[in-house]
Motif scaffolding. Structure first.
Motif, PDB file in Angstrom:
ATOM      1  N   MET A   1       0.835  -1.200   0.000  1.00  0.00           N
ATOM      2  CA  MET A   1       0.000   0.000   0.000  1.00  0.00           C
ATOM      3  C   MET A   1       0.870   1.250   0.000  1.00  0.00           C
ATOM      4  N   LEU A   2       0.401   2.235  -0.693  1.00  0.00           N
ATOM      5  CA  LEU A   2       1.156   3.470  -0.841  1.00  0.00           C
ATOM      6  C   LEU A   2       0.457   4.590  -0.076  1.00  0.00           C
ATOM      7  N   THR A   3       1.227   5.275   0.755  1.00  0.00           N
ATOM      8  CA  THR A   3       0.647   6.390   1.481  1.00  0.00           C
ATOM      9  C   THR A   3       1.258   7.703   1.005  1.00  0.00           C
ATOM     10  N   ILE A   4       0.400   8.633   0.649  1.00  0.00           N
ATOM     11  CA  ILE A   4       0.825   9.992   0.321  1.00  0.00           C
ATOM     12  C   ILE A   4      -0.009  10.920   1.194  1.00  0.00           C
ATOM     13  N   ALA A   5       0.700  11.733   1.965  1.00  0.00           N
ATOM     14  CA  ALA A   5       0.023  12.639   2.897  1.00  0.00           C
ATOM     15  C   ALA A   5      -1.014  11.847   3.713  1.00  0.00           C
ATOM     16  N   ASP A   6      -2.273  12.204   3.628  1.00  0.00           N
ATOM     17  CA  ASP A   6      -3.297  11.590   4.469  1.00  0.00           C
ATOM     18  C   ASP A   6      -4.034  10.438   3.794  1.00  0.00           C
ATOM     19  N   LYS A   7      -3.627  10.083   2.584  1.00  0.00           N
ATOM     20  CA  LYS A   7      -4.371   9.047   1.866  1.00  0.00           C
ATOM     21  C   LYS A   7      -3.518   7.800   1.650  1.00  0.00           C
ATOM     22  N   THR A   8      -4.213   6.675   1.618  1.00  0.00           N
ATOM     23  CA  THR A   8      -3.551   5.403   1.359  1.00  0.00           C
ATOM     24  C   THR A   8      -4.157   4.782   0.112  1.00  0.00           C
ATOM     25  N   PHE A   9      -3.312   4.275  -0.739  1.00  0.00           N
ATOM     26  CA  PHE A   9      -3.764   3.751  -2.025  1.00  0.00           C
ATOM     27  C   PHE A   9      -3.420   2.271  -2.168  1.00  0.00           C
ATOM     28  N   HIS A  10      -4.407   1.515  -2.629  1.00  0.00           N
ATOM     29  CA  HIS A  10      -4.123   0.128  -2.994  1.00  0.00           C
ATOM     30  C   HIS A  10      -3.504   0.063  -4.375  1.00  0.00           C
TER      31      HIS A  10
ATOM     32  N   ALA B   1       6.139  28.138  -6.455  1.00  0.00           N
ATOM     33  CA  ALA B   1       4.719  27.871  -6.212  1.00  0.00           C
ATOM     34  C   ALA B   1       4.525  26.788  -5.159  1.00  0.00           C
ATOM     35  N   ALA B   2       5.353  25.758  -5.214  1.00  0.00           N
ATOM     36  CA  ALA B   2       5.209  24.650  -4.260  1.00  0.00           C
ATOM     37  C   ALA B   2       5.382  25.154  -2.828  1.00  0.00           C
ATOM     38  N   GLU B   3       6.386  25.978  -2.629  1.00  0.00           N
ATOM     39  CA  GLU B   3       6.644  26.483  -1.281  1.00  0.00           C
ATOM     40  C   GLU B   3       5.428  27.267  -0.766  1.00  0.00           C
ATOM     41  N   GLU B   4       4.883  28.105  -1.623  1.00  0.00           N
ATOM     42  CA  GLU B   4       3.724  28.913  -1.230  1.00  0.00           C
ATOM     43  C   GLU B   4       2.502  28.020  -0.977  1.00  0.00           C
ATOM     44  N   LEU B   5       2.285  27.057  -1.839  1.00  0.00           N
ATOM     45  CA  LEU B   5       1.093  26.215  -1.726  1.00  0.00           C
ATOM     46  C   LEU B   5       1.159  25.309  -0.500  1.00  0.00           C
ATOM     47  N   VAL B   6       2.340  24.838  -0.167  1.00  0.00           N
ATOM     48  CA  VAL B   6       2.483  24.043   1.047  1.00  0.00           C
ATOM     49  C   VAL B   6       2.090  24.901   2.251  1.00  0.00           C
ATOM     50  N   LYS B   7       2.563  26.128   2.255  1.00  0.00           N
ATOM     51  CA  LYS B   7       2.205  27.037   3.354  1.00  0.00           C
ATOM     52  C   LYS B   7       0.710  27.248   3.457  1.00  0.00           C
ATOM     53  N   ARG B   8       0.056  27.246   2.300  1.00  0.00           N
ATOM     54  CA  ARG B   8      -1.392  27.460   2.294  1.00  0.00           C
ATOM     55  C   ARG B   8      -2.180  26.184   2.563  1.00  0.00           C
ATOM     56  N   GLY B   9      -1.479  25.124   2.882  1.00  0.00           N
ATOM     57  CA  GLY B   9      -2.187  23.917   3.297  1.00  0.00           C
ATOM     58  C   GLY B   9      -2.508  22.927   2.191  1.00  0.00           C
ATOM     59  N   PHE B  10      -1.892  23.101   1.043  1.00  0.00           N
ATOM     60  CA  PHE B  10      -2.146  22.144  -0.036  1.00  0.00           C
ATOM     61  C   PHE B  10      -1.262  20.897   0.105  1.00  0.00           C
ATOM     62  N   VAL B  11      -1.783  19.795  -0.395  1.00  0.00           N
ATOM     63  CA  VAL B  11      -0.984  18.587  -0.587  1.00  0.00           C
ATOM     64  C   VAL B  11      -0.477  18.663  -2.021  1.00  0.00           C
ATOM     65  N   VAL B  12       0.799  18.991  -2.164  1.00  0.00           N
ATOM     66  CA  VAL B  12       1.330  19.350  -3.480  1.00  0.00           C
ATOM     67  C   VAL B  12       2.116  18.199  -4.105  1.00  0.00           C
ATOM     68  N   LEU B  13       1.727  17.847  -5.328  1.00  0.00           N
ATOM     69  CA  LEU B  13       2.466  16.851  -6.116  1.00  0.00           C
ATOM     70  C   LEU B  13       2.941  17.543  -7.384  1.00  0.00           C
ATOM     71  N   PRO B  14       4.200  17.978  -7.415  1.00  0.00           N
ATOM     72  CA  PRO B  14       4.676  18.743  -8.565  1.00  0.00           C
ATOM     73  C   PRO B  14       5.144  17.861  -9.727  1.00  0.00           C
ATOM     74  N   TYR B  15       4.731  18.267 -10.927  1.00  0.00           N
ATOM     75  CA  TYR B  15       5.183  17.616 -12.160  1.00  0.00           C
ATOM     76  C   TYR B  15       6.421  18.362 -12.642  1.00  0.00           C
TER      77      TYR B  15
END
Lengths: 258, 258, 258, 258
Positions: free
Chosen positions: C1-10, C120-134
């Motif tokens: 199982m893979l966990t990213i932030a608060d979610k777990t994926f099968h 953008a990632a730095e700012e978005l993390v501060k704003r509470g986003f779960v950021v996955l950058p491409y």
């Protein structure tokens, strides 16, 4: 210097005469390439008798240079019997017992037939030919051809005329490692970098035709291949550095301000 | 001829001074390479003041040739601030405003830091440097560096010192297609065939160090790279034949005996 | 199982919603893929407010499945400022703080802008986003993104939509070796074999869109990718046999009749 | 479903019995693979008569499953004469006329001998065998074997035991395009992604041995290969999207804020 049978070559770049836009361009490109061995389809030469003054007739005139040796090829034959017949015609027409033996029964993919090539090679060696067979990059076949007395083997790099480069590199390495006769990589070399790579791997020579002939500037491309082959040979002699799996800096990396 | 900022180069092969077994060998190899631009780690030069007569001191003596221009590099710095400081030292120590800007914070993989490189490049251009940044083969980063005024971009072919060749070829193609400043492929070039290929793709120059320095015969290898770069450039100018998906014979294929 | 932030994926196969011929096909393919995370271009969703009943409006209906989480992406933004703005719109419109951050200023090659992405990632993390950058497969950039708090990194395998596979494999290996957040290979995966290979290398997940959507049979192709990702993960866990440089027979080779 | 001669297979994954650490592990792995055809070196079986109760004797016990068909191979023979002799022994010992014909005269590189294979194949077909020859990826040889009546052809992907994958891909494509008998890619498949790719190209089946047997977890690896082969077949049926030379976004790219 490369020795095959009774001849010694300064240049390890062999060339061909097909696909050039004009014979004068071909001649100039061949001279620019520095090549000393040029393959000619027997069919183009043989036509001479029948069509005097024709384009085919002219071909040989453009190839008459002291340094340039002819290597008739059997392109167009479909089996060993036809190959032997064509070889005898070539010897008579061109006054040379050197022969690039190529047998491809299938007009679409133009892949060589190794079984027929082995049969024909054995017969032609007996008949006194200096045989250079064009074959798949098949290490066992190369050994068997060597055993029947061919003067060199000419495994393909990739499908003929494809310009795809050295797709068979893993097998060429084995062929080069175990061959006791010169290995000439033929077919598929589309760029000078491919030729350089074949030479770096230890090939004794390469044969290039399409990549020069269909370039926008065949004379300049021929000169480019000349340099590439010389370069690759020198690199082989100087030995390449090994490929590393971890980075190693070429400049000192102790942190600058420490 | 290649022009970068105020200088014009006959040779498109740039070289480095790291990893050679001896300085005399290095000098001979650099001359054999025909190179007119050679990169030197500032750290090795800077040490001069402190260790007079030391090996580092000697380095510059071996690089004093009329044709040879020095390109100090910032190898060892970890961020933009250190890079700017190192650049100023280099300008003072070597009397040149040319700079190979390289910033790699991680001592294991030695990958360049694009963000710090962009910040440093902008500052150094303002300070009057001719900046050639060493970077990942990142097309957007290359454009941004161009926008802040770098003189050329130096994207990597594969991890530094790896000799893996042009692993980034798909991205180098994009960089070359869209760049308005010269593109110098740096890092990873392990064989003359790699250098030839980079030039065939349209790179303006290549920088080679490890592959020459660690060869069994650096002088011969340098000469091999010289030919390969010339060959690749000529092939680029003459234009390569396209890669075909189906075989096309270079010799006529109407069946021989028909 | 893979966990990213608060979610777990099968499922380690992430998917996208672009380029499908019809929304019903898209829905069926997404279900067949087993995917639990699907990326949606904010632009398509955002249009909902303005064009009620439109195709864009419909999109979300086809994505309402208990197992399916939405991952809005910022495709179309050209810099960090636009990205942050788009992210806030996405959070509001879709009720999720997950975000695939993609910034590509150039409409032709669609390469991501690493510098803007980091800002953008730095700012978005501060704003509470779960950021996955491409991003480009740039190992240092991945580390810097990790340092500012992204939930995963999404390096590209090859140019987006190219189906060229894992051209960046040498760099993905470094990224995977040093990353402390999950690595999701995004862009360029054109065949199940590419997805399997990424997983064999140790990637935590892959994102596939074009290769499924434009197949002649998207539903079957989605199922094929599902199996490939499972297969690649199992192979990673079971560990691949090393690549050998010399042949080793799997059957005994003492000569048969000895 | 795949039909070869008189048998029909649900699984397109063929396996082997060499190199496993223990026979019980081998059995479990073969079952996990879903394979219905497993190759056995005749030498291991033939020993049965002489060494009752030996390890060789045990081998067959572990292979007795209703779904599992045996495919004896002639590994160890050096020419066509030995191959025919070995084949007759195998038919007698194992009660099957199916035969994987492999002839490699050279113990170092283990490359197959195409000429001897063709001679043996012709003879064995006459004697009523169902012949599956292991050969170089030589398109003309494959056609000639087809002409003498083999039930399938088994071209190699790369040197046996090398785990190098599909180095012969360009030639496998030609073989697959022109073959009228099933094409089973054998040798060199080192990872599930390689197996998937062979199937995506249109191979009818693959044979995997080393990559499963020497994995740290052969049972899990066998299951991984099972999924990969199914995946690749499905992708072949669903048809892969073409490889693009220019990027095409899967998400809409009209600038977000326009």
């Amino acid at each position: 210097m490369l020795t095959i049978a009774d001849k010694t070559f300064h240049s390890r770049l062999f060339t061909g005469t097909g696909k050039f836009g004009a014979l004068a361009i071909m001649e100039e490109a061949l001279l620019a390439s520095g090549s000393e061995l040029v393959t000619v389809a027997l069919r183009r030469v043989d036509a001479r008798a029948h069509k005097n003054g024709s384009e085919e007739d002219q071909l040989l005139k453009y190839l008459r240079h002291p340094r340039l040796h002819l290597l008739p090829n059997t392109s167009g034959v479909r089996n060993s019997r036809e190959a032997v017949f064509a070889a005898e015609l070539a010897r008579e027409a061109l006054g040379t017992n050197w022969l690039k033996l190529e047998i491809h029964p299938d007009p679409r993919w133009l892949m060589p037939d190794g079984v027929e090539t082995l049969i024909a090679a054995e017969e032609l060696v007996k008949r006194g030919f200096v045989v250079l067979p064009y074959i798949h990059a098949d290490p066992v076949l190369c050994k068997r051809l060597e055993e029947v007395g061919v003067a060199a083997v000419m495994p393909l790099g990739s499908p003929i005329g494809s310009n795809k480069g050295l797709k068979t590199a893993d097998f060429l390495e084995i062929i080069i490692a175990q061959s006791r006769v010169p290995v000439v990589v033929d077919a598929g070399i589309g760029a000078p970098s491919d030729a350089a790579r074949a030479m770096e791997m230890g090939a004794d020579a390469v044969l290039v035709n399409t990549a020069i002939a269909v370039s926008a500037d065949p004379v300049k491309m021929a000169a480019a291949f000349r340099l590439a082959v010389e370069s690759g040979r020198m690199a082989f002699e100087a030995r390449l550095a090994p490929v590393a799996t971890e980075a190693v800096a070429s400049s000192p990396l102790t942190a600058f301000l420490d």
